[in-house]
Design a protein around this motif. Structure first.
Motif, PDB file in Angstrom:
ATOM      1  N   ARG A 178       0.790  -1.231   0.000  1.00 47.70           N
ATOM      2  CA  ARG A 178       0.000   0.000   0.000  1.00 47.70           C
ATOM      3  C   ARG A 178       0.828   1.290   0.000  1.00 47.70           C
ATOM      4  O   ARG A 178       0.499   2.229  -0.732  1.00 47.70           O
ATOM      5  N   PRO A 179       1.926   1.382   0.780  1.00 46.64           N
ATOM      6  CA  PRO A 179       2.689   2.639   0.766  1.00 46.64           C
ATOM      7  C   PRO A 179       3.315   2.969  -0.589  1.00 46.64           C
ATOM      8  O   PRO A 179       3.737   4.105  -0.804  1.00 46.64           O
ATOM      9  N   HIS A 180       3.378   1.984  -1.488  1.00 50.99           N
ATOM     10  CA  HIS A 180       4.088   2.171  -2.748  1.00 50.99           C
ATOM     11  C   HIS A 180       3.164   2.188  -3.959  1.00 50.99           C
ATOM     12  O   HIS A 180       3.627   2.301  -5.091  1.00 50.99           O
ATOM     13  N   LEU A 181       1.855   2.069  -3.738  1.00 47.86           N
ATOM     14  CA  LEU A 181       0.904   2.084  -4.843  1.00 47.86           C
ATOM     15  C   LEU A 181       0.553   3.521  -5.223  1.00 47.86           C
ATOM     16  O   LEU A 181       0.619   4.428  -4.400  1.00 47.86           O
ATOM     17  N   ARG A 182       0.162   3.705  -6.482  1.00 48.75           N
ATOM     18  CA  ARG A 182      -0.203   5.036  -6.976  1.00 48.75           C
ATOM     19  C   ARG A 182      -1.327   4.894  -8.002  1.00 48.75           C
ATOM     20  O   ARG A 182      -1.525   3.817  -8.581  1.00 48.75           O
ATOM     21  N   PRO A 183      -2.070   5.970  -8.236  1.00 47.04           N
ATOM     22  CA  PRO A 183      -3.149   5.918  -9.237  1.00 47.04           C
ATOM     23  C   PRO A 183      -2.614   5.532 -10.615  1.00 47.04           C
ATOM     24  O   PRO A 183      -1.517   5.914 -11.003  1.00 47.04           O
ATOM     25  N   GLY A 184      -3.424   4.758 -11.329  1.00 50.07           N
ATOM     26  CA  GLY A 184      -3.052   4.327 -12.671  1.00 50.07           C
ATOM     27  C   GLY A 184      -2.446   2.946 -12.725  1.00 50.07           C
ATOM     28  O   GLY A 184      -2.271   2.387 -13.815  1.00 50.07           O
ATOM     29  N   GLN A 185      -2.126   2.390 -11.557  1.00 53.07           N
ATOM     30  CA  GLN A 185      -1.547   1.046 -11.527  1.00 53.07           C
ATOM     31  C   GLN A 185      -2.646  -0.019 -11.510  1.00 53.07           C
ATOM     32  O   GLN A 185      -3.799   0.254 -11.190  1.00 53.07           O
ATOM     33  N   THR A 186      -2.232  -1.240 -11.841  1.00 55.36           N
ATOM     34  CA  THR A 186      -3.114  -2.405 -11.722  1.00 55.36           C
ATOM     35  C   THR A 186      -2.452  -3.455 -10.850  1.00 55.36           C
ATOM     36  O   THR A 186      -1.291  -3.814 -11.070  1.00 55.36           O
ATOM     37  N   LEU A 187      -3.187  -3.927  -9.861  1.00 60.11           N
ATOM     38  CA  LEU A 187      -2.740  -5.038  -9.021  1.00 60.11           C
ATOM     39  C   LEU A 187      -3.258  -6.314  -9.665  1.00 60.11           C
ATOM     40  O   LEU A 187      -4.478  -6.533  -9.727  1.00 60.11           O
ATOM     41  N   LEU A 188      -2.367  -7.129 -10.188  1.00 64.86           N
ATOM     42  CA  LEU A 188      -2.758  -8.326 -10.943  1.00 64.86           C
ATOM     43  C   LEU A 188      -2.499  -9.565 -10.094  1.00 64.86           C
ATOM     44  O   LEU A 188      -1.358  -9.867  -9.753  1.00 64.86           O
ATOM     45  N   LEU A 189      -3.566 -10.260  -9.730  1.00 66.06           N
ATOM     46  CA  LEU A 189      -3.500 -11.459  -8.893  1.00 66.06           C
ATOM     47  C   LEU A 189      -3.385 -12.676  -9.795  1.00 66.06           C
ATOM     48  O   LEU A 189      -4.072 -12.782 -10.809  1.00 66.06           O
ATOM     49  N   ARG A 190      -2.515 -13.606  -9.405  1.00 64.49           N
ATOM     50  CA  ARG A 190      -2.126 -14.682 -10.326  1.00 64.49           C
ATOM     51  C   ARG A 190      -2.444 -16.087  -9.811  1.00 64.49           C
ATOM     52  O   ARG A 190      -2.700 -16.987 -10.594  1.00 64.49           O
ATOM     53  N   SER A 191      -2.404 -16.295  -8.500  1.00 65.15           N
ATOM     54  CA  SER A 191      -2.563 -17.641  -7.943  1.00 65.15           C
ATOM     55  C   SER A 191      -4.024 -17.943  -7.603  1.00 65.15           C
ATOM     56  O   SER A 191      -4.891 -17.063  -7.667  1.00 65.15           O
TER      57      SER A 191
END
Length: 276
Positions: A126-139
């Motif tokens: 969370r401290p390193h996320l910014r708008p415009g990113q996508t968190l992609l879950l794989r497992s």
């Protein structure tokens, strides 16, 4: 027939190259994916807390058995080292377009889904996320986990971060070949997240099959369960045959001989776990 959205590979389509962080990137799921992404032109940032493993990879040593793994690692380090970054710093995430998480949802002693592992990972990010990113879950995820993660991000004020679930369906030891050959299911919480998912996998030259977030989660679980049932059934048939003094191999060979509807009848053998 049910219509599904499938994007076939197109050599003439423009390629959108991304900067992708892979959390747990030195493991069986993360490292083959990182190498294929780098080979495809993306910038892969391998993030892992195991510093000794990162040093081994940096030195050209592949940390586990993987067909073609040592060769592709050597090629990445030799031909395009600038596209393969290795670090133990989560702060490297802030520079990336996509953050790939290779952590799933295990079950507890009562077979209830355990969200604490993935929630702890998201808290660290969370401290390193910014708008415009996508968190992609794989497992493998319990159905609804992607929406749960999205809700937690929104509650924490991350309005511009999307969530995607793109399940891995590869066999350990054959990951590199299968990442370049098998269709990839993609999903996203919004148009931007879906576009990131498609851009990530399209350079690999595979079909992209689009589903909604929870559909993609359930598709992964259905496939795992289907294969487990098939293997378990074959093993049960083996025990029945041998208990009667019969040869299961001869019986199976007769069943599948030039009979298309039995083509998927597996052989008996060891099988275990929820992800096959």
């Amino acid at each position: 027939r049910v219509a599904i959205e499938v994007a076939a590979p197109s050599p003439s389509a423009p390629t959108r190259l991304l900067r992708a962080a892979v959390i747990g990137g030195a493991g069986h799921v993360g490292l083959p994916l990182s190498l294929v992404l780098a080979e495809s032109g993306h910038h892969a940032v391998v993030i892992d807390t195991d510093r000794s493993k990162l040093e081994a990879i940096r030195g050209g040593e592949f940390p586990f058995l993987e067909a073609g793994g040592p060769e592709l690692l050597a090629r990445c380090l030799r031909e395009f080292p600038e596209r393969l970054e290795l670090t133990d710093r989560y702060s490297a995430v802030c520079e990336c377009d996509v953050v790939i998480v290779t952590i799933g949802t295990p079950v507890d002693e009562h077979l209830n889904p355990c969200f604490s592992v993935i929630e702890a990972c998201i808290m660290s990010l969370r401290p390193h996320l910014r708008p415009g990113q996508t968190l992609l879950l794989r497992s493998t995820l319990f159905p609804g986990t992607s929406a749960r993660v999205l809700g937690a991000l929104r509650k924490a004020g991350f309005e511009g971060v999307g969530v995607s679930f793109c399940p891995e369906r590869i066999a350990q030891g054959e990951a590199l070949r299968e990442l370049r050959a098998l269709p990839q299911i993609v999903s996203g919480s919004d148009a931007s997240a879906l576009a990131h998912a498609k851009a990530l996998f399209s350079p690999s030259g595979v079909d992209l099959v689009e589903l909604e977030l929870q559909e993609a989660e359930v598709a992964k679980l259905f496939l795992n369960a289907w294969r487990y049932v098939a293997f378990g059934t074959a093993n049960q048939f083996y025990h029945i045959a041998t208990s009667k003094g019969l040869s299961f191999d001869r019986i199976r060979a007769a069943i599948v001989h030039r009979y298309p509807r039995a083509a998927g009848f597996p052989r008996p053998g060891f099988t275990a776990g929820a992800c096959l």
